[in-house]
Design a protein around this motif. Structure first.
Motif, PDB file in Angstrom:
ATOM      1  N   ALA A  96       0.923  -1.234   0.000  1.00 12.80           N
ATOM      2  CA  ALA A  96      -0.006  -0.134  -0.068  1.00 12.80           C
ATOM      3  C   ALA A  96       0.698   1.090  -0.095  1.00 12.80           C
ATOM      4  O   ALA A  96       0.483   2.352  -0.657  1.00 12.80           O
ATOM      5  CB  ALA A  96      -0.943  -0.211   1.248  1.00 12.80           C
ATOM      6  N   LEU A  97       2.146   1.339   1.087  1.00 15.90           N
ATOM      7  CA  LEU A  97       2.777   2.526   1.099  1.00 15.90           C
ATOM      8  C   LEU A  97       3.520   2.551  -0.371  1.00 15.90           C
ATOM      9  O   LEU A  97       3.646   3.715  -0.885  1.00 15.90           O
ATOM     10  CB  LEU A  97       3.693   2.261   2.046  1.00 15.90           C
ATOM     11  N   GLY A  98       4.235   1.511  -0.881  1.00  9.35           N
ATOM     12  CA  GLY A  98       5.015   1.603  -2.131  1.00  9.35           C
ATOM     13  C   GLY A  98       4.143   2.142  -3.206  1.00  9.35           C
ATOM     14  O   GLY A  98       4.516   2.928  -4.136  1.00  9.35           O
ATOM     15  N   ALA A  99       3.034   1.458  -3.521  1.00  7.29           N
ATOM     16  CA  ALA A  99       2.249   1.766  -4.646  1.00  7.29           C
ATOM     17  C   ALA A  99       1.563   3.387  -4.500  1.00  7.29           C
ATOM     18  O   ALA A  99       1.660   4.012  -5.459  1.00  7.29           O
ATOM     19  CB  ALA A  99       1.125   0.895  -4.744  1.00  7.29           C
ATOM     20  N   ASP A 128       7.399   1.744 -12.332  1.00  6.27           N
ATOM     21  CA  ASP A 128       7.686   1.418 -13.746  1.00  6.27           C
ATOM     22  C   ASP A 128       6.562   1.139 -14.704  1.00  6.27           C
ATOM     23  O   ASP A 128       6.260   1.464 -15.927  1.00  6.27           O
ATOM     24  CB  ASP A 128       8.553   0.090 -13.962  1.00  6.27           C
ATOM     25  N   ALA A 129       5.422   0.506 -13.712  1.00  2.00           N
ATOM     26  CA  ALA A 129       4.360  -0.015 -14.505  1.00  2.00           C
ATOM     27  C   ALA A 129       3.457   1.386 -14.775  1.00  2.00           C
ATOM     28  O   ALA A 129       2.450   1.598 -15.887  1.00  2.00           O
ATOM     29  CB  ALA A 129       3.485  -1.049 -13.708  1.00  2.00           C
ATOM     30  N   TRP A 130       3.494   2.377 -13.903  1.00  2.00           N
ATOM     31  CA  TRP A 130       3.066   3.742 -14.067  1.00  2.00           C
ATOM     32  C   TRP A 130       3.379   4.464 -15.042  1.00  2.00           C
ATOM     33  O   TRP A 130       2.552   5.326 -15.880  1.00  2.00           O
ATOM     34  CB  TRP A 130       2.887   4.317 -12.811  1.00  2.00           C
ATOM     35  N   HIS A 131       4.730   4.168 -15.460  1.00  3.14           N
ATOM     36  CA  HIS A 131       5.266   4.939 -16.337  1.00  3.14           C
ATOM     37  C   HIS A 131       4.721   4.681 -17.738  1.00  3.14           C
ATOM     38  O   HIS A 131       4.653   5.114 -18.845  1.00  3.14           O
ATOM     39  CB  HIS A 131       6.785   4.759 -16.611  1.00  3.14           C
ATOM     40  N   GLY A 132       4.415   3.413 -17.940  1.00  2.00           N
ATOM     41  CA  GLY A 132       4.125   2.524 -18.975  1.00  2.00           C
ATOM     42  C   GLY A 132       2.433   2.876 -19.434  1.00  2.00           C
ATOM     43  O   GLY A 132       1.965   3.122 -20.528  1.00  2.00           O
ATOM     44  N   PRO A 150      -5.536   8.332  -7.948  1.00  5.18           N
ATOM     45  CA  PRO A 150      -4.389   7.700  -7.459  1.00  5.18           C
ATOM     46  C   PRO A 150      -4.404   6.339  -6.863  1.00  5.18           C
ATOM     47  O   PRO A 150      -3.969   5.631  -6.871  1.00  5.18           O
ATOM     48  CB  PRO A 150      -3.621   8.695  -6.636  1.00  5.18           C
ATOM     49  N   ALA A 151      -5.426   6.415  -5.921  1.00  2.42           N
ATOM     50  CA  ALA A 151      -5.752   5.087  -5.181  1.00  2.42           C
ATOM     51  C   ALA A 151      -6.280   4.156  -6.187  1.00  2.42           C
ATOM     52  O   ALA A 151      -5.903   2.993  -5.870  1.00  2.42           O
ATOM     53  CB  ALA A 151      -6.765   5.413  -3.994  1.00  2.42           C
ATOM     54  N   ALA A 152      -7.326   4.386  -6.949  1.00  4.80           N
ATOM     55  CA  ALA A 152      -7.830   3.259  -7.885  1.00  4.80           C
ATOM     56  C   ALA A 152      -6.661   2.925  -8.868  1.00  4.80           C
ATOM     57  O   ALA A 152      -6.428   1.830  -9.328  1.00  4.80           O
ATOM     58  CB  ALA A 152      -8.987   3.723  -8.638  1.00  4.80           C
ATOM     59  N   ALA A 153      -5.652   3.738  -9.176  1.00  2.00           N
ATOM     60  CA  ALA A 153      -4.786   3.456 -10.304  1.00  2.00           C
ATOM     61  C   ALA A 153      -3.666   2.588  -9.487  1.00  2.00           C
ATOM     62  O   ALA A 153      -3.008   1.640 -10.003  1.00  2.00           O
ATOM     63  CB  ALA A 153      -3.852   4.835 -10.557  1.00  2.00           C
ATOM     64  N   ALA A 154      -3.298   2.928  -8.108  1.00  9.13           N
ATOM     65  CA  ALA A 154      -2.529   2.125  -7.345  1.00  9.13           C
ATOM     66  C   ALA A 154      -2.719   0.604  -7.328  1.00  9.13           C
ATOM     67  O   ALA A 154      -2.203  -0.353  -7.545  1.00  9.13           O
ATOM     68  CB  ALA A 154      -2.147   2.466  -6.387  1.00  9.13           C
ATOM     69  N   ALA A 155      -4.160   0.602  -7.129  1.00 10.35           N
ATOM     70  CA  ALA A 155      -4.796  -0.765  -6.886  1.00 10.35           C
ATOM     71  C   ALA A 155      -4.688  -1.491  -8.243  1.00 10.35           C
ATOM     72  O   ALA A 155      -4.437  -2.851  -8.336  1.00 10.35           O
ATOM     73  CB  ALA A 155      -6.312  -0.756  -6.465  1.00 10.35           C
ATOM     74  N   LEU A 156      -4.902  -0.760  -9.347  1.00 15.39           N
ATOM     75  CA  LEU A 156      -5.033  -1.589 -10.610  1.00 15.39           C
ATOM     76  C   LEU A 156      -3.525  -2.066 -11.096  1.00 15.39           C
ATOM     77  O   LEU A 156      -3.553  -3.385 -11.696  1.00 15.39           O
ATOM     78  CB  LEU A 156      -5.571  -0.544 -11.690  1.00 15.39           C
TER      79      LEU A 156
END
Length: 245
Positions: A47-50, A126-130, A142-148
Motif C-alpha cells: 500500500a505504501l509503495g504503490a 515502472d508500470a505507471w510510466h508505461g 491515485p488510489a484506484a490507479a495504484a490498486a489496478l
C-alpha cells in the motif's frame, strides 16, 4: 575433523527423518513468526509503495530515499529499537509482549516493511510510466490507479513477498534481542543454530541448518520459476502484438 562432521551430519539426518519434536517445534515457530510478519509487512508495504509511486506530494523524494536507505537497515538496530519500545520503561512497555513471539513478529515486520515498500514502489513506478497516461485518461484516481497496477503486477508482487519471507526467516539479530531465545517459547531456527553450535550440540544445529537451507532453496526456486513465467508471458504478449500489427 572430517569424521566429526560426518557423525554430526548423520545424527542431523536422523533427527530430520524421525521428525524430532524439539526440532519440529523450533521450525514451526520460525515459519509462524516469519509468515505473520511477512503478511503484515506485505499489506502495509505494498500500500505504501504503490501510493508513493503514483502520487506527487511534498517530501516524496525524501521518503523514497529513506525507503531505499532502510533496505540496508541492520537487523540488530531494529532489534534494539523494538526492545527500547517494548521494555518496561518504554512507551509500549504496558503491552507486556517483550520476549514473546509477538515482539519477534513486530521486529521482523519492521525489518521487512522497507524491503516490500521500496521494491513495490519501483515496480509500480515502472508500470505507471508505461500505463499511467491511459489510466489518467480514464479518470482513475491515485488510489484506484495504484490498486489496478498492483493487480496487474501480481506475479512480480509474489516474488517480492517471497524475497521478504526469505529475509525474515533467515534473520537472527533482531529476534535474538527481542525474543530472548527462550526454550519452548521464542527459540527459532537461526537463534537455535547459534546457541546449539556454541553448546557443541552440532547434530541439532546442523539439522536446523539443513531445514533453513531447504526453506531458502525452495523460496529461491519459486522466485526463479515466477520470473521465468513472467518473462514467458511478456514474450508471448510481445509476439501477439507484433502479429496483430
Amino acid at each position: 575433523m572430517a569424521g566429526g562432521f560426518i557423525d554430526a551430519a548423520h545424527a542431523a539426518l536422523s533427527l530430520l527423518w524421525q521428525a524430532d519434536a524439539r526440532l519440529a517445534q523450533v521450525v514451526g515457530l520460525s515459519l509462524y513468526v516469519s509468515g505473520v510478519a511477512c503478511l503484515i509487512a506485505s499489506v502495509l508495504g505494498m500500500a505504501l509503495g504503490a501510493g508513493v509511486a503514483v502520487s506527487r506530494f511534498t517530501g516524496r523524494g525524501v521518503l523514497i530515499a529513506a525507503l531505499n536507505t532502510l533496505l540496508a537497515l541492520p537487523s540488530v538496530v531494529v532489534g534494539l529499537v523494538v526492545y527500547l519500545l517494548l521494555s518496561r520503561a518504554g512507551p509500549l512497555g504496558s503491552l507486556g509482549i517483550l520476549f514473546t513471539p509477538a515482539a519477534m513478529i513486530l521486529a521482523q515486520t519492521l525489518l521487512t516493511l522497507p524491503l516490500v515498500a521500496a521494491l513495490t514502489r519501483q515496480l509500480v513506478a515502472d508500470a505507471w510510466h508505461g500505463n499511467g497516461e491511459q489510466l489518467r485518461s480514464m479518470g482513475a484516481r491515485p488510489a484506484a490507479a495504484a490498486a489496478l497496477l498492483l493487480l496487474h503486477e501480481r506475479v512480480a508482487l509474489v516474488t517480492i513477498v517471497l524475497t521478504a519471507f526469505g529475509r525474515a526467516v533467515s534473520e537472527v539479530g533482531a529476534v535474538m534481542i527481542v525474543g530472548g531465545n527462550i526454550d519452548g517459547l521464542t527459540r527459532v531456527m537461526t537463534t537455535t543454530i547459534a546457541l546449539e553450535t556454541s553448546k557443541g550440540d552440532l547434530p541439532l544445529a546442523l539439522g536446523l541448518g539443513l531445514v533453513l537451507l531447504g526453506v531458502v532453496g525452495v523460496l529461491n526456486a519459486l522466485v526463479a520459476l515466477l520470473q521465468r513465467d513472467r518473462r514467458s508471458a511478456h514474450e508471448a504478449a510481445r509476439v501477439a502484438l507484433a502479429a496483430s500489427t
